[in-house]
Design a protein around this motif. Sequence first.
Motif: not given
Length: 988
Positions: A55-56, A108-109, A100, A111, A51, A98, A106, A144
């Motif tokens: 920005y994941h 955190l995408r 979760w 972002f 990722r 990197n 993920d 993060v």
Amino acid sequence: MTADATPLPAGRLTDPARPLTFTFEGRAVPALEGQSIAAALYAAGVRIFSRSFKYHRPRGLFCVSGDCPNCLMQVDGRPNVRTCTEPARQGQIVRGQNAWPGLQFDLLRVFDKLDAFLPVGFYYKRFHKPRWLWPVFERVVRHVAGLGRIDVHDVPDLETEVEHLHTEVCVVGGGPAGLAAAAEAASAGADVLLLDRQPRLGGHLLYDGSLSPEVEGFISALQGHPRARVLCDTSVFGLYEGNMLGCVTQARSASEEIMTPSLALRACVTQRFLKVRAKHVIVCTGGRQQPLMFNNNDLPGIFLARGVQRLGRLHGVRAGHRAVVLTLNDDGHRIAAQIAGLGMEIAAVVDTRPAASIAAGPGKPWPVWDVGFVSGAYGRGCLQGVNVRQLSQNREEVIDCDLLCIASPLVPANELLRQGGASFRQGCWQPNPAVSDLSAAGAAAGTPGLTEQILEGHLRGAEVAAALGYSSPGLDTWRSLWMTYSHRRDARLAECAAEVESWDHPEWLRKRVADNRPRKSFVCLCEDVTEKDVAGAVAEGFDHIETLKRYSTATMGPCQGKTCGHALTMTCMLVTGRSPETIGTTTARPPAVPVEMAVLAAERRHHPVRRTPMHHWHQTHGARWIDAGQWKRPESYGDPAAEVRTVRTAAGLIDVSTLGKIEVVGPDAAELLERVYINEWADLRAGRARYGVMCTEEGIVFDDGVGARLAAEHFYLTATTGNAEAVFQWLELWRTTWRLNAVVLNRTSAFAAMNLAGPRAREVLARLTALDLSAAAFPYLALREGDVAGVACRLLRIGFVGELGYEIHCPSAHGQHLWEAILAAGAELGLKPFGVEAQRILRLEKGHLIVGQDTDALSSPLGAGLGRMVKFGKPLFHGREALLRLQEMGSRTRLVGFHVPDGAAPRGDNNWARQLEGCQVVEQGRSLGRVTSARWSPTLERFLGLAWVPEHGAAVGGQFLIRCAGADLPAALAPVPFYDPEGERLRS
Ligand code: FES
């Protein structure tokens, strides 16, 4: 994760007969020996490998050469491993990082949707008001940010060895140009070391084309050449001052086939840190393709074309089923044919050039879009199609595909050259003329065309060999061929410049800029820097390439500009309107490739290993080694106690070549020694030797050794093994400070030395020399010079081990001959070699201290029992004032001998005795001293030792306690020497 249904035949690096299995996110993944982790995962259907940092976004394989950040994973606990070059091993545990909760999904995408709030340099601008917000936000950012997690409790089982290599010519890169250069230099007689990062030699020909008979010929010539060494799987990460290269060699069975025996990696060693010092470096690191920019240019399924070739031909894995090839030159059409040969359908070749510029060739069985470009890619998770536009026809179409191959022109992989000061001149990358002994050949120097690259390799190899003084018969031929080529070269370079021009100023790029920059067109994959970010940074005033790099962080991630350096320059050019020459490049600094901290932290091993002239004899006679400073010394040959008995009853021979050997010559030689040592030297007669001690200004024991007077103005000194260099520098410092008329020479490596000791030593030596060895003619503490076994030697009669002994010094080149001659002469008299452990026991029996073991940074000669050595009558010597004060005050502790009463310890157990070293001397539970030496004496059959104890309890016959393993052990003070107190044996 879905398996690819149509696997390719085995790749060049894989062994189908040796399957293995590793786990990825808890699931078993099959692989083949030699295959990379990433290739095995790709074959098993994995498409998302990482990722992105900010920005994941999902990222997949891209370069398959270890240059980009897209395949970083956690392997056996090690974060940020480039899985496309890391070989798969049985039982490995591989995890994503990197992300979760996982790589596929993920959270955190989110972002990626918030990019409007996260422009370049957002941490300087956002979340600072109100003031309390920043500390909160900072914690979130820190949590993060970062790639991978280090398990601080994990103790890796890998071992890093540091090795220093020296060579005349070091060629970096085992492609066609590098092979030609190495073969040419070696054939002229130069000592050549060839380093290549791939597991096999051949460079790009391993996956793009094939190894020609000429290239095969270079490889076999190097394999059998006595002057050539080849190390594969070796990444060079830095070119430092003095042509020193920092390299890391990874262990992998396939790479060891042509390693020299001295470099064969031990099974437990997985990597080796090499420091290579070369008289001349030839950089032949080839070139690499670069990404192109369009919307979503980071989707999994978008590859550099060479990555597709590597995956297929090296690892036997097909990158996709239906491919679009995007190119700017004829190479793209050739590569399309190769990809089709790997069993993939070519949906289209998109060429940015007009049809007239595209080389005519056999009819192409796929559509060719001239004056075309890819304006965007789409797909959920991975590539499903590309949007293609043709400017000449005003045509636009979506082409379904699962693979986009970017066949862009090669940019020189010249990080090492740039570290050495290379610059772009006269149409190609050239070494800085101010940096001598560095040259380049092949694509790294910007030379296009295989034939020309090989020719340039020959030329550079021949030039370097000639510069080193070797006759290089081919040099004139290569020069004249190169001259012929250079006429064509100008035309070819103009062509290449046009290609780069078309890349840097193409119609399609301008058109796209006019269309408005897409939101997700990435310049830097490592740091998620888009074209918009670069434009924003320039608008804020960061328009110099160096400030732009630091503000935007482009090129500062794991790839260090390898995949984004050119893209940053190109984008900066588009935004500022300046030429690429005006923009320039960022400064290249080591490391060019990532180096694990564990490699750099192997500090203890950074020092060179030193071996005595008799090292190989010891090796072949079963020596067990001990490190003494930088030296390897035989600790024993199996049984130290037996070695002690041999010395006491017959004779023993020990290698003492590691002692410092220093000559002081000149009218003021004696004066220098008078001032540096605490004892006297001026009264020493020629032909006599004396024990000497030197102190620091603070009156602390610094070193000891034996000195002998060869002539009125000529002294020969020995120093302890660990202090040899320091003593030499100490003498040199004070010689210059006091402006004394003397010369100090460090002869440590020039002389081998051995100590022949024992009651039969005289008999042994008499068989090899005509010198008169009688006690009257050659008494204790005398020096003689003469031939022994035909070798000119210096002989000192000294007795460190307490027996009749001769320390014999000879030129290092004759060391092993003399050693073997003495052993042969003494064999029937019972002579045997003995090691450091036996020597330590023998000297302890004799009560001789070892500086550094029995003394420390607080030990004065007065307390160490060396008071008789201090000659206060001398007007000046180091430590005099401090020792005078100490004499007045009286020493508070003293070094004494002791023995452990029978029954208090396991009789004969030397390992137990060694445990006593360092234990505290206690009185009513308080620590008042320490044990410095302890051993079981096979001669006296009791435990002996030396210890620092309080002055008030230092009288012989007294007792003290040693705190050992939680218990207090009684010890009795004993007079030293323990053995032969009258010294009759050593004076015999
Ligand atoms: S795909 Fe592994 S480093 Fe680029």
